[in-house]
Design a protein around this motif. Structure first.
Motif, PDB file in Angstrom:
ATOM      1  N   PHE A 126       1.040  -0.742  -0.584  1.00  0.00           N
ATOM      2  CA  PHE A 126      -0.064  -0.053  -0.196  1.00  0.00           C
ATOM      3  C   PHE A 126       0.946   1.026   0.118  1.00  0.00           C
ATOM      4  O   PHE A 126       0.573   1.854  -0.701  1.00  0.00           O
ATOM      5  CB  PHE A 126      -0.999   0.233   1.693  1.00  0.00           C
ATOM      6  N   GLN A 127       2.092   1.198   1.197  1.00  0.00           N
ATOM      7  CA  GLN A 127       3.031   2.333   0.519  1.00  0.00           C
ATOM      8  C   GLN A 127       3.531   2.790  -0.954  1.00  0.00           C
ATOM      9  O   GLN A 127       3.699   3.824  -1.531  1.00  0.00           O
ATOM     10  CB  GLN A 127       3.960   2.370   1.157  1.00  0.00           C
ATOM     11  N   TYR A 128       4.005   1.486  -1.485  1.00  0.00           N
ATOM     12  CA  TYR A 128       4.217   1.236  -3.184  1.00  0.00           C
ATOM     13  C   TYR A 128       3.157   2.174  -3.214  1.00  0.00           C
ATOM     14  O   TYR A 128       4.094   3.183  -4.686  1.00  0.00           O
ATOM     15  CB  TYR A 128       4.937   0.114  -2.777  1.00  0.00           C
ATOM     16  N   LEU A 129       2.346   1.762  -3.435  1.00  0.00           N
ATOM     17  CA  LEU A 129       1.139   2.327  -4.715  1.00  0.00           C
ATOM     18  C   LEU A 129       0.597   3.412  -4.217  1.00  0.00           C
ATOM     19  O   LEU A 129       0.593   4.454  -5.169  1.00  0.00           O
ATOM     20  CB  LEU A 129      -0.290   1.056  -4.225  1.00  0.00           C
ATOM     21  N   LEU A 130       0.751   3.995  -2.959  1.00  0.00           N
ATOM     22  CA  LEU A 130       0.551   5.734  -2.515  1.00  0.00           C
ATOM     23  C   LEU A 130       1.297   6.973  -3.235  1.00  0.00           C
ATOM     24  O   LEU A 130       1.495   7.858  -3.331  1.00  0.00           O
ATOM     25  CB  LEU A 130       0.403   5.741  -0.700  1.00  0.00           C
ATOM     26  N   THR A 131       2.836   5.868  -2.503  1.00  0.00           N
ATOM     27  CA  THR A 131       3.588   7.091  -2.897  1.00  0.00           C
ATOM     28  C   THR A 131       4.289   7.208  -4.496  1.00  0.00           C
ATOM     29  O   THR A 131       4.656   7.903  -4.683  1.00  0.00           O
ATOM     30  CB  THR A 131       4.546   6.559  -1.779  1.00  0.00           C
TER      31      THR A 131
END
Length: 213
Positions: A126-131
């Motif tokens: 989720f952090q990869y997708l968001l940032t």
């Protein structure tokens, strides 16, 4: 809003059940690949429909999440979709979740100017997708996004649909083959005889012929 969420969850559940049923129909020992070419074609068709409506002027981009291996038999269709996205100035971002990297997704992101990333830890997906993938095109100019270390530009042959390092290319339609053929199966052009290393005149023979002359 609650009704919309319930509809999305129901559609997702139906998709998972259908995908599980189709997976059981695959022969044993064969790893099924995703229909990446069809997904890219549908996304590009939707983007073109929005462009031609004239009501909105978005900056579209495509995000591909893939966990299955590449399907070499889709090489031509995928490359056509990639070049169409490049012509329409639509970046293709890709996030690969499988064990090995995807050559198709690497080429898609490199050619269209998108971002390709293979997360090392799926816990932070989720952090990869968001940032990385959630940022708009303007904000990406101010961020340190992952750079491609090495892009796999290997192609798939048209005869056996296998990924090859070296092959034969038709000079008329640019079809790729893993072995020499007498005739191109795509455009029908007749090929000449393949010249092997033994057929090439050596430097000694060339020098001898020059001396005799």
């Amino acid at each position: 809003m609650p009704s919309l969420c319930a509809t999305l969850l129901q559609n997702l559940e139906e998709f998972m059940n259908k995908d599980e049923q189709l997976g059981k129909q695959e022969p044993e020992g064969r790893i099924a690949c995703s229909l990446l070419s069809g997904s890219l074609s549908m996304a590009l068709c939707y983007i073109q429909r929005v462009f031609r409506s004239g009501l909105l002027h978005p900056q579209p981009r495509i995000l591909c999440l893939q966990g299955s291996p590449d399907g070499p038999e889709q090489y031509v269709a995928i490359m056509n979709a990639i070049f169409s996205a490049q012509r329409s100035m639509v970046p293709i971002d890709s996030c690969y979740l499988g064990a090995q990297n995807s050559a198709f997704l690497q080429q898609a992101s490199y050619i269209t100017g998108g971002v390709h990333h293979k997360p090392q830890q799926l816990d932070g997906l989720f952090q990869y997708l968001l940032t990385i993938f959630g940022t708009d095109l303007h904000s990406r100019n101010f961020l340190q996004l992952p750079k491609p270390v090495g892009v796999d530009f290997r192609a798939s042959c048209f005869c056996h649909k296998n990924t090859i390092d070296m092959g034969y290319i038709c000079s008329v339609c640019l079809s790729i083959y893993c072995k020499h053929l007498k005739k191109c199966s795509t455009c029908g052009s007749v090929f000449g005889q393949a010249q092997t290393q033994s057929d090439e005149p050596s430097a000694t023979n060339r020098k001898r012929k020059t001396t005799d002359a």
